[in-house]
Scaffold this motif. Structure first.
Motif, PDB file in Angstrom:
ATOM      1  N   LEU A 104      46.895   9.745  18.726  1.00  0.00           N
ATOM      2  CA  LEU A 104      45.476   9.504  18.159  1.00  0.00           C
ATOM      3  C   LEU A 104      45.586   9.050  16.960  1.00  0.00           C
ATOM      4  CD1 LEU A 104      42.798  10.783  18.991  1.00  0.00           C
ATOM      5  CD2 LEU A 104      43.963  12.822  17.929  1.00  0.00           C
ATOM      6  N   PRO A 105      45.801   9.458  15.834  1.00  0.00           N
ATOM      7  CA  PRO A 105      45.412   8.145  14.813  1.00  0.00           C
ATOM      8  C   PRO A 105      45.533   7.186  14.155  1.00  0.00           C
ATOM      9  CG  PRO A 105      46.899  10.456  14.215  1.00  0.00           C
ATOM     10  CD  PRO A 105      46.774  10.266  15.521  1.00  0.00           C
ATOM     11  N   MET A 106      46.729   5.963  15.515  1.00  0.00           N
ATOM     12  CA  MET A 106      46.412   4.525  15.341  1.00  0.00           C
ATOM     13  C   MET A 106      45.537   4.298  16.457  1.00  0.00           C
ATOM     14  SD  MET A 106      48.943   4.387  13.842  1.00  0.00           S
ATOM     15  CE  MET A 106      49.279   2.226  14.026  1.00  0.00           C
ATOM     16  N   THR A 107      44.967   5.398  17.449  1.00  0.00           N
ATOM     17  CA  THR A 107      44.128   4.453  18.025  1.00  0.00           C
ATOM     18  C   THR A 107      42.692   4.769  17.477  1.00  0.00           C
ATOM     19  OG1 THR A 107      45.340   5.514  19.889  1.00  0.00           O
ATOM     20  CG2 THR A 107      42.833   4.797  20.755  1.00  0.00           C
ATOM     21  N   LEU A 108      42.765   5.766  16.863  1.00  0.00           N
ATOM     22  CA  LEU A 108      41.192   5.923  16.024  1.00  0.00           C
ATOM     23  C   LEU A 108      41.206   4.483  15.127  1.00  0.00           C
ATOM     24  CD1 LEU A 108      41.190   9.927  15.241  1.00  0.00           C
ATOM     25  CD2 LEU A 108      40.036   8.701  17.122  1.00  0.00           C
ATOM     26  N   LEU A 109      42.255   4.624  14.752  1.00  0.00           N
ATOM     27  CA  LEU A 109      42.277   3.425  13.213  1.00  0.00           C
ATOM     28  C   LEU A 109      41.542   1.973  13.941  1.00  0.00           C
ATOM     29  CD1 LEU A 109      42.779   2.115  10.603  1.00  0.00           C
ATOM     30  CD2 LEU A 109      44.829   1.675  11.193  1.00  0.00           C
ATOM     31  N   VAL A 110      41.934   1.981  15.266  1.00  0.00           N
ATOM     32  CA  VAL A 110      41.530   0.569  16.014  1.00  0.00           C
ATOM     33  C   VAL A 110      39.649   0.707  15.780  1.00  0.00           C
ATOM     34  CG1 VAL A 110      41.062  -0.775  18.541  1.00  0.00           C
ATOM     35  CG2 VAL A 110      43.617   0.664  17.416  1.00  0.00           C
ATOM     36  N   TYR A 111      39.295   1.838  15.759  1.00  0.00           N
ATOM     37  CA  TYR A 111      38.545   1.912  16.247  1.00  0.00           C
ATOM     38  C   TYR A 111      37.399   1.478  14.659  1.00  0.00           C
ATOM     39  CZ  TYR A 111      38.610   4.578  20.684  1.00  0.00           C
ATOM     40  OH  TYR A 111      38.545   4.602  21.928  1.00  0.00           O
ATOM     41  N   MET A 112      38.346   1.452  14.034  1.00  0.00           N
ATOM     42  CA  MET A 112      37.480   1.322  13.139  1.00  0.00           C
ATOM     43  C   MET A 112      37.583  -0.258  12.419  1.00  0.00           C
ATOM     44  SD  MET A 112      36.084   4.059  11.567  1.00  0.00           S
ATOM     45  CE  MET A 112      35.295   3.622  10.713  1.00  0.00           C
ATOM     46  N   LEU A 113      37.837  -0.756  12.873  1.00  0.00           N
ATOM     47  CA  LEU A 113      38.069  -2.293  13.085  1.00  0.00           C
ATOM     48  C   LEU A 113      36.391  -3.385  12.685  1.00  0.00           C
ATOM     49  CD1 LEU A 113      41.664  -3.923  15.041  1.00  0.00           C
ATOM     50  CD2 LEU A 113      41.142  -2.761  12.501  1.00  0.00           C
ATOM     51  N   ALA A 133      49.121  -6.404  15.321  1.00  0.00           N
ATOM     52  CA  ALA A 133      49.760  -5.315  14.535  1.00  0.00           C
ATOM     53  C   ALA A 133      49.216  -3.819  15.260  1.00  0.00           C
ATOM     54  CB  ALA A 133      49.906  -4.972  13.328  1.00  0.00           C
ATOM     55  N   LEU A 134      48.446  -2.911  15.673  1.00  0.00           N
ATOM     56  CA  LEU A 134      47.385  -1.797  15.930  1.00  0.00           C
ATOM     57  C   LEU A 134      47.890  -1.759  17.318  1.00  0.00           C
ATOM     58  CD1 LEU A 134      44.417  -0.486  13.881  1.00  0.00           C
ATOM     59  CD2 LEU A 134      47.305   0.293  14.021  1.00  0.00           C
ATOM     60  N   GLY A 135      47.682  -3.206  18.177  1.00  0.00           N
ATOM     61  CA  GLY A 135      47.618  -3.280  19.516  1.00  0.00           C
ATOM     62  C   GLY A 135      49.229  -2.948  19.689  1.00  0.00           C
ATOM     63  N   LEU A 136      50.183  -3.578  19.322  1.00  0.00           N
ATOM     64  CA  LEU A 136      51.960  -3.408  19.302  1.00  0.00           C
ATOM     65  C   LEU A 136      52.355  -2.564  19.297  1.00  0.00           C
ATOM     66  CD1 LEU A 136      53.000  -6.822  17.789  1.00  0.00           C
ATOM     67  CD2 LEU A 136      52.785  -6.235  20.056  1.00  0.00           C
ATOM     68  N   LEU A 137      51.418  -1.376  18.612  1.00  0.00           N
ATOM     69  CA  LEU A 137      52.507  -0.238  18.215  1.00  0.00           C
ATOM     70  C   LEU A 137      51.306   1.152  18.900  1.00  0.00           C
ATOM     71  CD1 LEU A 137      52.001  -0.018  13.811  1.00  0.00           C
ATOM     72  CD2 LEU A 137      53.737   0.300  15.183  1.00  0.00           C
ATOM     73  N   ASN A 138      50.195   0.658  19.382  1.00  0.00           N
ATOM     74  CA  ASN A 138      49.789   1.428  19.672  1.00  0.00           C
ATOM     75  C   ASN A 138      50.058   1.363  21.708  1.00  0.00           C
ATOM     76  OD1 ASN A 138      47.708   3.324  19.245  1.00  0.00           O
ATOM     77  ND2 ASN A 138      46.502   1.041  18.745  1.00  0.00           N
ATOM     78  N   GLU A 139      50.729   0.124  21.801  1.00  0.00           N
ATOM     79  CA  GLU A 139      51.250  -0.620  22.784  1.00  0.00           C
ATOM     80  C   GLU A 139      52.758   0.046  23.403  1.00  0.00           C
ATOM     81  OE1 GLU A 139      52.609  -1.591  26.831  1.00  0.00           O
ATOM     82  OE2 GLU A 139      50.902  -2.118  26.127  1.00  0.00           O
ATOM     83  N   LEU A 140      53.922   0.418  22.032  1.00  0.00           N
ATOM     84  CA  LEU A 140      54.497   1.510  22.346  1.00  0.00           C
ATOM     85  C   LEU A 140      53.928   2.725  22.539  1.00  0.00           C
ATOM     86  CD1 LEU A 140      57.561   1.530  21.555  1.00  0.00           C
ATOM     87  CD2 LEU A 140      57.357   1.864  19.459  1.00  0.00           C
ATOM     88  N   THR A 141      53.129   3.270  21.932  1.00  0.00           N
ATOM     89  CA  THR A 141      52.705   4.704  22.425  1.00  0.00           C
ATOM     90  C   THR A 141      52.355   5.426  23.897  1.00  0.00           C
ATOM     91  OG1 THR A 141      51.883   5.262  19.654  1.00  0.00           O
ATOM     92  CG2 THR A 141      51.498   6.516  21.458  1.00  0.00           C
ATOM     93  N   GLY A 142      51.512   4.010  24.130  1.00  0.00           N
ATOM     94  CA  GLY A 142      51.243   4.110  25.371  1.00  0.00           C
ATOM     95  C   GLY A 142      52.197   4.028  26.534  1.00  0.00           C
ATOM     96  N   THR A 143      52.548   3.960  26.349  1.00  0.00           N
ATOM     97  CA  THR A 143      54.582   3.087  27.361  1.00  0.00           C
ATOM     98  C   THR A 143      55.126   4.928  27.043  1.00  0.00           C
ATOM     99  OG1 THR A 143      54.738   0.853  27.217  1.00  0.00           O
ATOM    100  CG2 THR A 143      56.494   2.108  27.652  1.00  0.00           C
ATOM    101  N   ILE A 144      55.081   4.805  26.117  1.00  0.00           N
ATOM    102  CA  ILE A 144      56.157   6.378  26.025  1.00  0.00           C
ATOM    103  C   ILE A 144      54.948   7.600  26.598  1.00  0.00           C
ATOM    104  CG2 ILE A 144      57.034   8.258  25.003  1.00  0.00           C
ATOM    105  CD1 ILE A 144      57.688   6.449  22.518  1.00  0.00           C
ATOM    106  N   SER A 145      53.880   7.844  26.532  1.00  0.00           N
ATOM    107  CA  SER A 145      52.845   8.438  27.214  1.00  0.00           C
ATOM    108  C   SER A 145      52.994   8.503  28.505  1.00  0.00           C
ATOM    109  CB  SER A 145      51.886   8.319  26.633  1.00  0.00           C
ATOM    110  OG  SER A 145      50.670   9.572  27.912  1.00  0.00           O
ATOM    111  N   GLN A 146      53.137   6.600  29.211  1.00  0.00           N
ATOM    112  CA  GLN A 146      52.533   6.989  30.968  1.00  0.00           C
ATOM    113  C   GLN A 146      54.200   6.956  31.405  1.00  0.00           C
ATOM    114  OE1 GLN A 146      52.788   2.131  30.953  1.00  0.00           O
ATOM    115  NE2 GLN A 146      51.128   2.572  33.326  1.00  0.00           N
ATOM    116  N   ILE A 147      55.331   6.893  30.770  1.00  0.00           N
ATOM    117  CA  ILE A 147      56.113   7.031  31.463  1.00  0.00           C
ATOM    118  C   ILE A 147      56.438   8.594  31.206  1.00  0.00           C
ATOM    119  CG2 ILE A 147      58.671   7.314  31.309  1.00  0.00           C
ATOM    120  CD1 ILE A 147      58.236   3.672  30.190  1.00  0.00           C
ATOM    121  N   ALA A 148      56.409   9.153  30.430  1.00  0.00           N
ATOM    122  CA  ALA A 148      56.441  10.908  29.735  1.00  0.00           C
ATOM    123  C   ALA A 148      55.109  11.077  31.352  1.00  0.00           C
ATOM    124  CB  ALA A 148      56.342  10.909  28.666  1.00  0.00           C
ATOM    125  N   ARG A 149      54.432  11.065  31.505  1.00  0.00           N
ATOM    126  CA  ARG A 149      53.051  11.228  32.106  1.00  0.00           C
ATOM    127  C   ARG A 149      52.979  10.826  33.830  1.00  0.00           C
ATOM    128  NH1 ARG A 149      47.759  11.376  31.768  1.00  0.00           N
ATOM    129  NH2 ARG A 149      46.459  11.666  33.379  1.00  0.00           N
TER     130      ARG A 149
END
Length: 514
Positions: A104-113, A133-149
């Motif tokens: 969540l915090p990483m994604t919120l930062l994207v909206y401020m760009l 760089a933010l896209g790479l970090l959010n991709e990692l978080t999204g992958t973990i969330s997607q697989i767990a989901r």
């Protein structure tokens, strides 16, 4: 005495009764909310990148392959890591916490760009680097969330009919999740079509709209995810053998990769994804935003088909009993493709009167005729909308169960990773090609977003209709070889029920000995 003992042992090894309900009301509500949570998010889309953040299509095409390499590597690492996870909270639940607490915090930062880099040109290096760089970090978080989901959905109940019922309820009752996006598109059109303000003022107002609605909807989605983690449970464990069930020994990475070779449905699905990915990406959103400047296009053209979409959920069970997964998969994904071809030829007709706003003498630039054309297409598409929403989840769950049936362990994380990996790789190639073509046809970003040439508009419209329709033929071929028919499905679940019952009895016996 012996007869009584045999009866007792038979009862212990007997599987759960068919139709038994495992999931309670609170968890069902959580499942429905969690399924709808991603749909409420107003995420950064093509207009956000092209118009507000102002990154050129050429730069996007150049960076696409690098993002794909990272995507592939983090998919492999995350899948292997999750597959080995064994905690008292479950295999997937711990990872579901990552999204609300870290993502969540990483994604919120994207909206401020767009605020941080407002006014910079389309090739400004610090902006591009920070966004990447933010896209790479959010991709990692999204992958973990997607697989767990995906793992949680597959493991919420061992009863296939209950699982189908849960997925159907979630898809049907998720209609309210589109409300934030509907409100957003209405506000977006009011702002973007305002002729009394300058282009700069319009873009600044759009920036505020994207940022605040994006941050609010993302926070709500994260809260729903947190609630679901609290109320849900994992109920399906690998039961290929009684020994595996007792030891609860996770497969090695090599065993997981070898097991993928035995999962024919997964291999066919991957091939279909590859062929679907190697194509020009559909530019429908770009067409309605930059050419028609009317984001409510989908909402209004979907009104005639709306009753049909709700009715389509009523006969999912009937369809599921009478048609194979393959048939429903092919039909639900391709029913609208012939309409795209027809819409292209209709939209390319020359008109005597130029369309207001852009002055183009093509039918695709006229709002009312195109709304009528797409309303017809949408109504036909909605006839199988329920199947379109439910079948992909059922395919994923069937692939996981098929892997357990053939290999003796479930491998949800590896199946989830391999299910999406080919499409990501092929999609990156297709996405890079798409951005390169958009650059070649002269597509303008930033303040010129609404002022494309007619030649450019012709290309955008083709990439929104006939081009993706023709390319979709290649991805259709592997679907005809999907090998889980009705008979195989019945045999597979009968065998799994017996093996899980035997594994449960073995675990009970081991616990009594301890």
């Amino acid at each position: 005495m012996a007869k009584s003992q045999n009866k007792k042992e038979k009862q212990e090894t007997k599987g759960p009764p068919e139709g038994r309900r495992y999931v309670g009301t609170a968890e069902t509500v959580g499942f429905i909310m969690y399924d709808a949570a991603p749909s409420i998010v107003i995420g950064p889309n093509a207009e956000w990148t092209d118009r507000l953040l102002n990154i050129s299509k050429g730069v996007q095409a150049l960076l696409g392959p690098f993002g794909t390499v990272w995507d592939v590597l983090d998919d492999l690492f995350v899948a292997a890591w999750v597959e080995k996870t064994r905690t008292r909270f479950g295999k997937f639940r711990p990872y579901l916490l990552l999204y609300p607490l870290y993502g969540l915090p990483m994604t919120l930062l994207v909206y401020m760009l767009p605020y941080i880099f407002w006014g910079t040109d389309s090739t400004f290096v610090p902006k591009i680097a920070f966004n990447f760089a933010l896209g790479l970090l959010n991709e990692l978080t999204g992958t973990i969330s997607q697989i767990a989901r995906m793992g949680m959905v597959a493991n919420i109940t061992p009863e296939p009919q209950e699982r189908l019922s849960l997925i159907t309820k979630a898809k049907f009752l998720s209609f309210g999740s589109s409300l934030p996006k509907q409100i957003f598109t209405i506000l977006r059109d009011i702002i973007s079509r305002n002729t009394k303000k300058t282009a700069l003022e319009v873009n600044m107002n759009l920036r505020s709209l994207y940022t605040w609605m994006g941050m609010i909807t993302m926070t709500i989605s994260a809260g729903i995810s947190l609630y679901y983690v609290i109320v849900t449970r994992e109920r399906v464990q690998s039961a290929g053998t009684a020994e595996l069930a007792v030891e609860d020994k996770p497969p090695t990475f090599k065993e997981s990769l070898v097991a993928l070779k035995n999962n024919r449905p997964l291999l066919l699905f991957m091939l279909s994804q590859v062929l679907d990915g190697f194509q020009i990406g559909r530019q429908h959103g770009t067409y309605v935003d930059s050419i028609l400047n009317f984001s409510n296009f989908g909402l209004i053209s979907g009104i005639p088909g709306s009753p049909v979409s709700y009715a389509s959920y009523g006969y999912i069970t009937w369809l599921r009993q009478r048609f194979s997964t393959k048939t429903l998969w092919i039909a639900s994904e391709n029913i609208n493709k012939p309409f795209w071809i027809g819409i292209y030829f209709f939209g390319m007709l020359r008109t005597k009167k130029a369309a207001q706003g852009n002055g183009f003498h093509r039918m695709y630039a006229h709002l009312v005729p195109m709304l009528i054309a797409y309303s017809i297409e949408n109504t036909a598409y909605m006839a199988l909308y329920g199947a379109k929403r439910v079948i992909p989840d059922e395919i994923r769950n069937e692939m996981i169960d098929y892997g357990e049936w053939k290999n003796g362990f479930r491998g949800e994380a590896m199946v989830g990773m391999m299910r999406g990996l080919p499409q990501k790789i092929a999609g990156a190639v297709g996405g890079t090609l798409t951005n390169a073509i958009m650059q070649m046809i002269g597509f303008q970003t930033g303040e010129h977003y609404l002022h494309q040439t007619e030649k450019t508009a012709d290309g955008v419209f083709a990439m929104a209709t006939i081009v993706p329709a023709l390319f979709s033929i290649f991805g259709l071929i592997p679907k005809f070889f999907y090998n889980i028919d009705q008979k195989t499905r019945e045999v597979m679940y009968a065998d799994l029920a017996e093996r899980r019952a035997a594994a449960a009895a073995a675990m009970m016996a081991a616990n009594r000995q301890d």
